[in-house]
Design an enzyme around this catalytic site. Structure first.
Site, short mmCIF file in Angstrom:
data_model
loop_
_atom_site.label_atom_id
_atom_site.label_comp_id
_atom_site.label_asym_id
_atom_site.label_seq_id
_atom_site.Cartn_x
_atom_site.Cartn_y
_atom_site.Cartn_z
N LYS A 675 -90.49 35.21 80.66
CA LYS A 675 -91.59 34.80 81.52
C LYS A 675 -92.62 34.07 80.66
O LYS A 675 -93.26 34.67 79.80
CB LYS A 675 -92.25 36.02 82.16
CG LYS A 675 -93.24 35.64 83.25
CD LYS A 675 -94.12 36.78 83.70
CE LYS A 675 -95.48 36.78 83.06
NZ LYS A 675 -96.24 35.55 83.09
N GLU A 756 -97.33 42.59 70.44
CA GLU A 756 -98.17 41.82 69.50
C GLU A 756 -99.45 41.48 70.23
O GLU A 756 -99.42 40.78 71.24
CB GLU A 756 -97.47 40.52 69.10
CG GLU A 756 -96.10 40.69 68.54
CD GLU A 756 -96.09 40.75 67.04
OE1 GLU A 756 -97.16 40.63 66.44
OE2 GLU A 756 -95.00 40.92 66.49
N CYS A 790 -104.14 33.81 67.53
CA CYS A 790 -104.49 35.22 67.31
C CYS A 790 -104.84 35.45 65.85
O CYS A 790 -105.53 36.39 65.50
CB CYS A 790 -103.39 36.15 67.78
SG CYS A 790 -101.77 35.57 67.36
N GLU A 886 -112.62 40.45 70.60
CA GLU A 886 -111.90 39.20 70.40
C GLU A 886 -112.42 38.16 71.40
O GLU A 886 -112.46 38.42 72.60
CB GLU A 886 -110.41 39.40 70.61
CG GLU A 886 -109.61 38.23 70.12
CD GLU A 886 -108.10 38.38 70.34
OE1 GLU A 886 -107.36 37.81 69.55
OE2 GLU A 886 -107.71 39.04 71.31
#
Ligand SMILES: Cc1cc2nc3c(=O)[nH]c(=O)nc-3n(C[C@H](O)[C@H](O)[C@H](O)COP(=O)(O)OP(=O)(O)OC[C@H]3O[C@@H](n4cnc5c(N)ncnc54)[C@H](O)[C@@H]3O)c2cc1C
Length: 1007
Positions: A675, A756, A790, A886
């Site tokens: 996906k 992750e 990231c 973040e």
């Protein structure tokens, strides 16, 4: 021996005679410097340590710091009594030794630096004038990281020009002949010092910025009768420098001006083509110009850089090849003397004698060309040439010690290099006869693998499928596209045009090998121009998700029993297809997720690498391996696939991460439902096309685009999904982790989750760090691809000693960034992914304004598109939201700390542990940070982004992830169930003697 070689030897011998008449050491200064150089030439380790120490010294302010570093660099007693005594003395009387050392290294630097500034240098130039030696002056400086730096440079060049013109008004030509070709004032200019944002992919932008800065200097040079030379730097800037030269000197204002010159580097394989092209250009222009021929000062850099990126190396590998090419180009220059004035920049007596002999053969007067040599070196050769009636000019660097360090270190390397002429002649007393040999005789036949980045792995067969190799070490990564080549630039432009034509196309789901269209279509927009729809993805709902699970489950039986070699081949075919479609796939990324060119190419390269690397790894893991050799019993350790894998990928590496997780699933014998992110459906569809073309069997890889909240959640909870590979936000990751822990009725396996998540990555800058490097890399790490990696830097931690020095350069560097539509080649900061991200990041900026000090925010942004201004906050404290959460955008928080203890405490005081970085030149501090920084990927003295498959296995821990390493040797194990099969092979006390180390696969049972 030919007549020419005879003549070269005759002239060379004459130069040697004259040189030996006035014996002088290699360098003009004796004492400590001579001894250090002698030791460096004998001991490679000492040389490295000495150069590193010389590099850091100017940035150390206190004696105790100097002594500390001295201890760290030379603590090994193997460095000889001379250094040992110095260190012991320094420990006893640090307040005396620090300044003495600095003074000595300053002396070393001044050996090569003709003066601190224009007033200072004039004394040197006067002295040289009395020796009939001319000059060209070059301004030294630190790496230019901002337009403020570049403007200051341009102003200093202009000032230097004015002063030199004034001071030398009455100087006459030393030879008194053909003086109109050789103005007294000669300035050498480095273009990288005049524009901070040069991007090799975009020479037009560089020229547009450089030309306006150069014109005032050229105009003034013309008025005062001076000469301007464009120096040549690294290969990445070569085409831009040549193009700039040809563009500006074709302009009406300068096209009749003969006092412009450029450098050609003979160590480059394409230098002959460049020189021929320049000569042709000059003839068309119809005005004389000059070329300084050199061998080239960046040999080590070019070879290292091309090895790292997998590029064809632009320089020759054998020194005699460079020497021979220098001679070829010498002839070309002298044969075209009617349009080009030659300067030979060399200290090599063979190269010099060859130029003299050939000029003579052509009947050229010695006053019509010149020899150029570096200040502070090879004094006897200069004197000999003057005595022989040749024109000699000295290249005189001017500047402060600190900015001069890079130059000094280059000179030190060159002078102690094994292959250098000066070392051979002055340090090793190689005979004149040997030194005058024809270089073409010394070229060895090409040997595959020698110096060739690609050759070594294949030459020894290590990059094959052998089972016991340290495979990551011999895995050869796909090369990055080198956008310095015009051909690459044109291909990318062409791909962008073609992909644009396909805007608005619709892409189906692929389930069980069938294309499936649904009523609902999800548009994917171009974040640079949100009214443009890159494509539409069919939207899967629960029925399609169910169908996909069924197809994957059905395909699993056969695929899990397909030999690993076949599965590995499938990945390799996919990699080849992506290599073929490389520019097209990059172009899709530029439009769909706003990636700058080089970032998009990096992503495709990573996808290719994942396929090839995992294919290689599967071959290593695929065969059952004997655990221990014991008589009478065989135990084989091996792996089975887990089952149906559900891959959920993010948009920020839209092809690489999707491909990495899916290919790992497929090659290990699992079947996969992939996906893509809702924002990068077209990229996902492209990857599916690649695998279909590669021949993936029906049901083995299924493509399901749709909403995460609908099909994502459904499949995570599905009893028939055995493994979930997820990369994305912490919020979603944690939900998946929890949900997968629940065992549902009918579930056969404990679900495995590869998770992750994000990061809040820190970079610490030590008090002795190279500020230019720290700033350059920090800016790239924080703002490259808009901070949407990231791994991106979001907390810059500065030691208070260095705080002001870093901030002084950080803000202007951020202010110089090119923000815009990444369809343009040189853009570094594009749009963020979508409106939701845009709003969220702007909200964070508001939070930042309320918590900390807004130190910088960019202003000029494109009028449409999701562009966020690069933003920097200072006075940030560790507990603030902008230091903890973040943001995933171009927002950088700067934290000031007392010392390294506090820096580590702040860096580690985060929920996350993904990447982390450290800039320092203290070996002890570097070791400490390597050991103590809590991050999955720790980077020292470089950017904290840009992991390469096999080289930097990537992934974090704490709230950054479950501790897996994509692109690492152990990654595939996450997709496998380990088994051990043990057999008692003894029959009535008799055991076979031989037990094979590997045996055929134990394929899983038919389901
Ligand atoms: C006045 C002047 C101006 C200069 N301007 C520039 C400039 O603008 N740009 C620039 O790049 N350099 C410039 N240089 C530096 C110049 O390139 C080096 O000083 C020069 O390469 C040293 O060459 P040489 O002929 O004196 O010595 P040599 O000892 O004969 O040659 C050394 C050179 O050979 C080459 N070499 C070394 N090992 C290998 C190998 N294994 N395979 C192939 N080639 C090898 C390298 O270029 C090395 O520098 C300039 C030099 C001078 C004197």
């Amino acid at each position: 021996m030919t007549a020419v070689q005879n003549e070269i030897e005759r002239r060379g011998s004459r130069i040697f005679e004259l040189v030996d008449k006035h014996p002088q050491p290699l360098f003009s200064k004796a004492g400590l410097y001579q001894r250090l150089m002698a030791l460096s030439m004998r001991d490679e380790q000492f040389k490295v340590q000495l150069f590193r120490f010389v590099d850091v010294l100017p940035s150390l302010r206190h004696s105790r710091e100097i002594i500390g570093h001295l201890n760290e660099y030379f603590s090994d007693d193997g460095f000889g009594p001379f250094v040992g005594t110095g260190i012991r003395l320094a420990r006893i009387v640090p307040w005396v030794s620090g300044p003495i050392l600095r003074w000595n290294v300053s002396g070393m630097a001044h050996q090569f630096i003709a003066g601190k500034n224009s007033d200072d240098v004039i004394k040197t130039l006067r002295k040289r004038r009395s020796q009939k030696i001319g000059f060209t002056v070059d301004l030294l400086g630190e790496a230019v990281v901002s337009e403020a730096d570049a403007d200051e440079y341009a102003a200093r060049y202009l000032d230097l020009l004015e002063k030199l013109a004034r001071e030398t008004k009455n100087w006459t030509d030393p030879l008194g002949k053909n003086s109109e070709l050789f103005p007294v004032v000669n300035l050498s200019v480095k273009i990288s010092a005049l524009y901070s944002q040069i991007n090799p992919a975009d020479p037009a932008d560089a020229i547009a910025h450089l030309a306006p800065k150069l014109r005032p200097l050229l105009r003034r040079a013309r008025e005062v009768g001076a000469f301007i030379n464009f120096d040549m730097e690294s290969y990445a800037h070569k085409n831009t420098t040549l193009e700039l030269f040809k563009t500006i000197f074709r302009e009406e204002e300068f096209k009749n001006w003969p006092h412009a010159g450029i450098v050609i580097q003979a160590y480059l394989r394409d230098s002959e083509a460049d020189l021929r092209d320049l000569i042709e250009w000059g003839r068309k222009r119809g005005t004389r110009f000059a070329v300084r021929l050199v061998k080239g000062a960046y040999w080590d850099y070019e070879t290292t850089k091309s090895l790292q990126n997998g590029w064809d190396c632009p320089v020759y590998f054998q020194k005699p090849e460079s020497d021979a090419n220098f001679e070829t180009l010498t002839r070309l220059l002298l044969e075209n003397e009617s349009i080009v004035t030659a300067a030979f920049g060399s200290h090599n007596i063979r190269s010099i004698a060859h130029a003299q002999a050939f000029a003579d053969e052509l009947g050229l007067d010695p006053s019509r060309f010149e020899f150029q040599l570096l200040y502070g070196m090879a004094g006897p050769i200069k004197r000999a040439l003057v005595e022989m009636g040749y024109r000699v000019r000295e290249y005189c660097p001017v500047g402060e010690l600190l900015p001069g360090m890079a130059y000094l270190v280059r000179r030190l390397l060159e002078n102690t290099s094994n292959e250098g002429f000066l070392r051979a002649k002055f340090a090793e007393n190689v005979s004149a006869k040997e030194l005058l040999r024809d270089p073409t005789e010394l070229i060895k036949p090409a040997v595959a693998g020698i110096g060739d980045p690609g050759g070594s792995a294949s030459a020894d067969g290590k990059n094959s499928t052998s089972l016991d190799i340290a495979s990551a070490d011999v895995y050869r990564n796909s090369p990055l596209v080198n956008f310095a080549y015009k051909d690459s630039q044109e291909k990318m432009q062409g791909a962008l045009r073609e992909v644009r034509k396909r805007f608005g196309e619709k892409y189906p789901l692929v389930i069980g090998g069938e294309k499936v269209w649904t009523d609902q279509l999800t548009p994917s927009v171009n974040p640079s121009a949100p009214d443009e729809i890159v494509g539409y993805g069919s939207e899967a709902g629960i029925p399609e998700a169910e169908r996909a699970v069924k197809a994957a489950r059905e395909a699993f039986g056969k695929w899990s029993r397909t030999p690993f070699e076949e599965r590995a081949h499938l990945l390799e075919r996919a990699a080849d297809i992506m290599e073929r479609r490389r520019y097209e796939l990059s172009a899709v990324e530029v439009f769909e997720v706003g990636k700058p060119w080089n970032e998009a190419d990096g992503d495709i390269r990573e996808a290719i690498d994942f396929c090839r690397f995992y294919a290689q790894q599967m071959r290593r893991l695929g065969r059952p391996k004997l655990t221990q050799r014991v008589p009478g019993e065989d135990s084989y350790h091996h792996y089975w696939p887990r089952g149906v894998t559900f891959v959920i990928a993010p948009w920020n590496f839209p092809i690489a991460i999707l491909c990495g997780m899916a290919s790992a699933g497929v090659v290990t014998g699992n079947t996969v439902i992939m996906k893509p992110s809702e924002q990068s459906i077209v990229c996902g569809a492209m990857l599916m096309q690649v695998f279909e073309e590669a021949g993936v069997p029906s049901g083995v890889l299924n493509f399901l685009s749709g909403h995460g909240s609908v099909i994502g959640a459904h499949l995570v909870d599905h009893k028939d999904v055995d493994l979930i590979a997820f990369t994305g936000s912490r919020e979603v990751g944690l939900k998946i982790w929890e949900s997968a822990g629940i065992t549902r009725p009918g579930q056969r396996e404990l679900k495995r989750v590869i998770c992750e998540m994000g990061g809040k990555n820190a970079m610490i800058v030590d008090s002795d760090a190279d500020v230019g490097e720290a700033v350059g890399y920090s800016i790239y790490s924080a703002f490259g691809f808009q901070g949407q990696k990231c791994s991106a830097l979001s907390r810059l931690i500065l030691l208070q000693d260095n705080y002001d020095r870093v901030m002084e350069r950080l803000i202007p560097a951020a202010a110089s960034l090119r923000v815009g539509n990444p369809e343009e080649p040189g853009i570094m900061v594009g749009p963020v992914i979508d409106e939701a991200a845009y709003r969220r990041i702007l909200d964070y900026i508001e939070v930042g304004k309320s918590e900390a000090t807004l130190a910088y925010q960019a202003k000029d942004l494109p009028p449409q598109g999701y562009f966020i201004p690069p933003t920097i906050f200072t006075d940030v404290k560790p507990n603030m939201r902008i230091a903890r959460e973040e943001i995933f955008g171009p927002v950088l928080s700067v934290l000031k700390v007392r010392d390294l203890d506090e820096a580590l405490e702040v860096a580690n005081g985060s929920d996350y542990a993904l990447t982390g970085g450290f800039f320092s030149r203290s070996p002890a501090n570097i070791e400490r940070v390597k050991a103590q920084l809590e991050a999955g990927n720790v980077y020292i003295n470089r950017s904290c982004t840009g992991a390469i498959v096999g080289r930097h296995p990537f992934g974090g821990f704490k709230m950054s992830g479950s501790g897996t390493k994509a692109g690492g040797e152990d990654y595939l194990l996450n997709f496998l169930v380990p088994r051990v099969v043990t057999e008692n092979t003894t029959r009535h006390g008799f055991a076979p003697e031989e037990t094979p180390e590997y045996r055929d696969e134990f394929l899983p049972p038919q389901q």
